[in-house]
Design a protein around this motif. Structure first.
Motif, mmCIF file in Angstrom:
data_model
loop_
_atom_site.group_PDB
_atom_site.id
_atom_site.type_symbol
_atom_site.label_atom_id
_atom_site.label_comp_id
_atom_site.label_asym_id
_atom_site.label_seq_id
_atom_site.Cartn_x
_atom_site.Cartn_y
_atom_site.Cartn_z
ATOM 1 N N MET A 2 6.626 7.603 -4.194
ATOM 2 C CA MET A 2 5.460 7.648 -3.315
ATOM 3 C C MET A 2 4.205 7.243 -4.088
ATOM 4 O O MET A 2 3.966 7.676 -5.172
ATOM 5 N N SER A 25 2.634 -1.146 0.541
ATOM 6 C CA SER A 25 3.112 -0.022 1.331
ATOM 7 C C SER A 25 2.688 1.246 0.615
ATOM 8 O O SER A 25 2.273 1.214 -0.537
ATOM 9 N N ASN A 26 2.775 2.351 1.297
ATOM 10 C CA ASN A 26 2.520 3.614 0.626
ATOM 11 C C ASN A 26 3.724 4.031 -0.204
ATOM 12 O O ASN A 26 3.680 5.009 -0.943
ATOM 13 N N TRP A 27 4.791 3.295 -0.063
ATOM 14 C CA TRP A 27 6.009 3.604 -0.786
ATOM 15 C C TRP A 27 6.343 2.476 -1.748
ATOM 16 O O TRP A 27 5.922 1.336 -1.557
ATOM 17 N N ASP A 28 7.099 2.798 -2.750
ATOM 18 C CA ASP A 28 7.568 1.750 -3.635
ATOM 19 C C ASP A 28 8.787 1.063 -3.023
ATOM 20 O O ASP A 28 9.484 1.647 -2.199
ATOM 21 N N HIS A 73 12.942 8.590 3.387
ATOM 22 C CA HIS A 73 11.521 8.262 3.441
ATOM 23 C C HIS A 73 10.888 8.755 4.742
ATOM 24 O O HIS A 73 9.870 9.435 4.737
ATOM 25 N N ALA A 96 7.197 1.193 5.957
ATOM 26 C CA ALA A 96 5.797 0.925 5.595
ATOM 27 C C ALA A 96 4.928 0.881 6.845
ATOM 28 O O ALA A 96 3.851 1.475 6.893
ATOM 29 N N THR A 155 4.627 4.346 8.483
ATOM 30 C CA THR A 155 3.750 5.195 7.663
ATOM 31 C C THR A 155 2.293 4.841 7.904
ATOM 32 O O THR A 155 1.436 5.709 8.045
ATOM 33 N N MET A 176 2.637 14.303 3.694
ATOM 34 C CA MET A 176 3.117 13.859 2.391
ATOM 35 C C MET A 176 2.527 14.725 1.283
ATOM 36 O O MET A 176 3.208 15.073 0.310
#
Lengths: 290, 290
Positions: free
Chosen positions: A1, A248-251, B164, B265, B268, B279
DNA sequence: GAAAAGCTGTACCAAAAATTTCAGCCAAGA
DNA sequence: TCTTGGCTGAAATTTTTGGTACAGCTTTTC
């Protein structure tokens, strides 16, 4: 994250541009410094003060006054700015491309894909052939049991790898990251065992602990991680880093998946003689079920 | 005009290349330094020794030993080399990413990667923007429970998606493909539920059965599959196909992962107002554990 | 299982870099 | 011509950085 929301979208005006604008307000020696810098921008500024001064034909203090005048707190700060500007500019072709250029395909998807593709290319670039080959070799040794493991997100990738490799060869399994679930299995881990761990940032302590324990018992640890390297790297025999930064907010784990699939493909090929009958047998078993 | 014989043909053996080749002769800490440098080449090396060491997670002396091992007389000399290499590369835009330069990296990995990248591009091309958007919309509706499922290989992707999305919003779970495991859960599935199924060729009967049952009860089915479409497509409201053919005995799931990550993504981002506190809360809970 | 070899980090030192001080210099104005 | 104000650079000072010696530890080898 990753951290929170938006990124600065505006191109900050390059330092070079600002210098050109303010050129007339400079003193004569400052102008010499400015011309020197602009003529080899930004490399002229990456040397030492003394070097810069001598190339511009002025004295060191004048260089210092020049960068102070530009609003920097000192020469190191000035250099840092130059480096960052250069790095941003060099990396931008990937990041900047196609915010809206393709008319078809979902725009969000398209730009995301370009970014991921950049990651894949970078990942391939940064993996040493010998390292990759060594891992293939290791996983192809059927006398060595292979155990996959991973963190809360990457665990899925470990499972993915396991589900393929277990069909190609025997002695393949998946170990849950929670210590309670692997503690007792550790007595079986020894010199012959291979641990393949997936771990990216927000590195998970339990996975690290698992690998450290395994390594202490003589197991060979292979690590798939991000470029910043999970702490597991300390005990890992082989490290395969993948680029993971995405819009993205995620990897993104695409690079890890790429390595995984390439490994599986290579091992399957190498073990084809024994893998083929095995795969056929598995297929037969599945069809017998009804 | 003559042929190209006049052009300097020699690729200056980039330092990065040399490092990749010698990678396996490095000690563990040297490898960390090398990976660190390669992952942000060459900018990682332009800072001070201390900065470099801390980023690589090693000590300053190890960095010094590393550059000495590469044949430089000292750190400043090493930096000068990096700068010159960078400058040379930047001044000749053609030298950048030449095809011959691409060929290194593990050969098996490199060609595999090119193939995967082709898949990703093709996947993006063939997805209707409206379809993608509709799925994002669907998954962003917090009143609708979302269930992920998949086959023996793709199940890992479903898990990845679930791990996720469950942090972004509530009412997210994963359903095992085996009928015995989902039969009784089906009474809870109704018009409001969303099933996201992953299924590629060698389509799995149990996953198909699951989706058909759910659809019969009014659930909305989203399908991620290959271009030949799993039979689930018959009951699916939305279909997102990905190209999966790779130079391997196995299919590649990279395209499916791409879509998955892009969906996560987008969702989110759309739910950011509520997702952010969620989160953060999750993060807090994880840190409380000790 | 013990000894040797090799690797790595801490603590320290030397070197070099950046920065400040200050005296000289030049140009503009009285 | 003398003075004033602001540039400029030599030299001194301070800070930072690169480099080294050594001791602890791990791994390898016999």
């Amino acid at each position: 994250m990753k951290s929170d929301s938006a990124v600065p979208p505006i191109d900050p005006p390059s330092l070079a541009e600002r210098i050109r604008l303010e050129m007339d307000s400079f003193t004569p020696t400052e102008k010499r410094a400015a011309h020197m810098l602009l003529s080899h921008y930004p490399f002229a500024g990456l040397d030492t003060v003394a070097e810069f001064a001598s190339r511009a034909g002025i004295s060191a203090p004048s260089v210092l006054r020049f960068v102070t005048r530009l609003g920097f707190g000192g020469f190191p700060e000035f250099q840092r700015h130059l480096r960052e500007e250069l790095e941003a500019q060099l990396l931008s072709p990937l990041a900047k491309s196609s915010p809206s250029d393709r008319s078809h395909g979902a725009p969000a998807l398209a730009s995301f894909a370009e970014s991921v593709i950049g990651n894949l290319r970078a990942t391939v670039e940064n993996i040493a052939p010998a390292e990759f080959e060594a891992v293939v070799e290791l996983l192809s040794d059927q006398r060595r049991p292979v155990h996959f493991t991973g963190g809360r997100f990457t665990g899925a990738l470990a499972r993915y790898a396991e589900s393929h490799l277990r069909i190609v060869r025997s002695h393949v399994d998946y170990i849950e990251g929670q210590p309670a679930l692997w503690r007792d299995r550790m007595i079986e881990i020894g010199r012959k065992d291979v641990i393949v761990a997936f771990d990216i940032r927000r590195y998970q302590e339990d996975v690290t602990a698992l690998c450290e324990t395994a390594a202490r018992q003589g197991a060979t640890v292979v690590l798939l991680t991000d470029p910043w390297l999970s702490p597991i790297a300390r005990v890992a025999r082989h490290v395969l880093p993948a680029h993971i930064v995405a819009p993205s907010n995620w990897d993104s784990s695409a690079g890890l998946l790429l390595i995984t699939e390439a490994l599986v493909a290579a091992v399957t090929k190498r073990l084809w003689e024994t893998a083929k009958p095995r795969m056929e047998a598995v297929e037969r078993l599945r069809n017998e079920k009804p």
